[in-house]
Design a protein around this motif. Structure first.
Motif, PDB file in Angstrom:
ATOM      1  N   GLU A   1     -31.372 -33.879 -10.349  1.00  0.00           N
ATOM      2  CA  GLU A   1     -31.507 -33.726  -8.975  1.00  0.00           C
ATOM      3  C   GLU A   1     -33.080 -33.852  -8.008  1.00  0.00           C
ATOM      4  N   VAL A   2     -33.360 -34.160  -6.634  1.00  0.00           N
ATOM      5  CA  VAL A   2     -33.761 -33.728  -6.358  1.00  0.00           C
ATOM      6  C   VAL A   2     -34.129 -32.383  -5.727  1.00  0.00           C
ATOM      7  N   GLY A   3     -35.466 -31.695  -6.060  1.00  0.00           N
ATOM      8  CA  GLY A   3     -35.300 -30.044  -5.779  1.00  0.00           C
ATOM      9  C   GLY A   3     -34.582 -28.446  -6.505  1.00  0.00           C
ATOM     10  N   GLN A   4     -34.346 -29.921  -7.621  1.00  0.00           N
ATOM     11  CA  GLN A   4     -33.169 -29.086  -8.375  1.00  0.00           C
ATOM     12  C   GLN A   4     -34.374 -28.427  -9.497  1.00  0.00           C
ATOM     13  N   SER A   5     -34.354 -27.026 -10.121  1.00  0.00           N
ATOM     14  CA  SER A   5     -35.280 -26.211 -10.846  1.00  0.00           C
ATOM     15  C   SER A   5     -35.399 -27.021 -12.010  1.00  0.00           C
ATOM     16  N   TYR A   6     -37.291 -26.801 -12.441  1.00  0.00           N
ATOM     17  CA  TYR A   6     -37.050 -27.047 -13.757  1.00  0.00           C
ATOM     18  C   TYR A   6     -36.488 -26.244 -15.075  1.00  0.00           C
ATOM     19  N   VAL A   7     -36.113 -25.718 -15.257  1.00  0.00           N
ATOM     20  CA  VAL A   7     -34.431 -24.216 -16.154  1.00  0.00           C
ATOM     21  C   VAL A   7     -32.961 -24.638 -15.737  1.00  0.00           C
ATOM     22  N   THR A   8     -33.068 -25.209 -14.970  1.00  0.00           N
ATOM     23  CA  THR A   8     -31.569 -25.613 -14.494  1.00  0.00           C
ATOM     24  C   THR A   8     -31.031 -27.591 -14.839  1.00  0.00           C
ATOM     25  N   SER A   9     -32.296 -27.382 -15.002  1.00  0.00           N
ATOM     26  CA  SER A   9     -32.784 -29.228 -15.180  1.00  0.00           C
ATOM     27  C   SER A   9     -32.456 -29.318 -16.796  1.00  0.00           C
ATOM     28  N   VAL A  10     -32.785 -27.757 -17.685  1.00  0.00           N
ATOM     29  CA  VAL A  10     -32.479 -28.492 -18.913  1.00  0.00           C
ATOM     30  C   VAL A  10     -30.695 -28.648 -19.265  1.00  0.00           C
ATOM     31  N   TRP A  11     -30.250 -27.780 -18.805  1.00  0.00           N
ATOM     32  CA  TRP A  11     -28.485 -28.055 -19.307  1.00  0.00           C
ATOM     33  C   TRP A  11     -28.544 -29.036 -18.604  1.00  0.00           C
TER      34      TRP A  11
END
Length: 167
Positions: free
Chosen positions: A59-69
């Protein structure tokens, strides 16, 4: 994307599957209106379009760490969709939903199950640099054809094809 679709020979691209992010209802609504207009203008006989939603990788603004999941979840969902619909052409324009679909289509090519040709159109809002989706697809050579709408982007990314403004 709707402007681009309006110039295609719709009888050559059937059935059509419109896939948008689960959080994006506006795009699917526009696709439905577009398909209804084709029926009204008698461009097509009967609707062969299907409308689907997929998880967004990031999502726009989502951190790269949580975007892995979320990317793993989106890729799993994309795998299921790609096996189900087996598209010959994937035409995409940049949101995070296109990455899993394109990666799955590319992996199918690598292992010899060539189902899809991938065409990516970068947003007209991208004047100086590619979006994250565009950059990934370009650098990893995933898209079969990569289109940009500004000449300076084509000069910066020579494998891209400059097509001018598609609006």
């Amino acid at each position: 994307m709707m402007n681009l679709l309006s110039v295609l020979q719709m009888d050559r691209f059937t059935p059509r599957f419109y896939i948008a992010a689960a959080t994006d209802n506006m795009s699917l609504q526009k696709a439905r209106v577009f398909e209804d207009s084709l029926l009204h203008k008698k461009v097509i006989k009967g609707s062969s379009a299907q409308f689907m939603q997929i998880y967004r990788s990031r999502e726009v603004g989502q951190s790269y760490v949580t975007s892995v999941w979320t990317t793993l979840l989106a890729t799993t969902h994309a795998l299921w969709l790609m096996v189900k619909i087996r598209p010959q052409v994937v035409l995409c324009n940049g949101p995070g939903t296109c990455i899993p679909l394109c990666v799955i289509a590319f992996l199918f090519k690598v292992i010899g199950i060539r189902w899809s040709s991938i065409f990516y159109v970068e947003s007209i809002a991208r004047v100086k640099r590619l979006s994250l989706s565009g950059l990934l697809l370009y650098k990893l050579c995933i898209a079969d054809q990569f289109f940009v709408q500004w000449p300076q982007l084509q000069r910066k990314y020579p494998r891209a094809h400059y097509v001018g403004c598609l609006m």
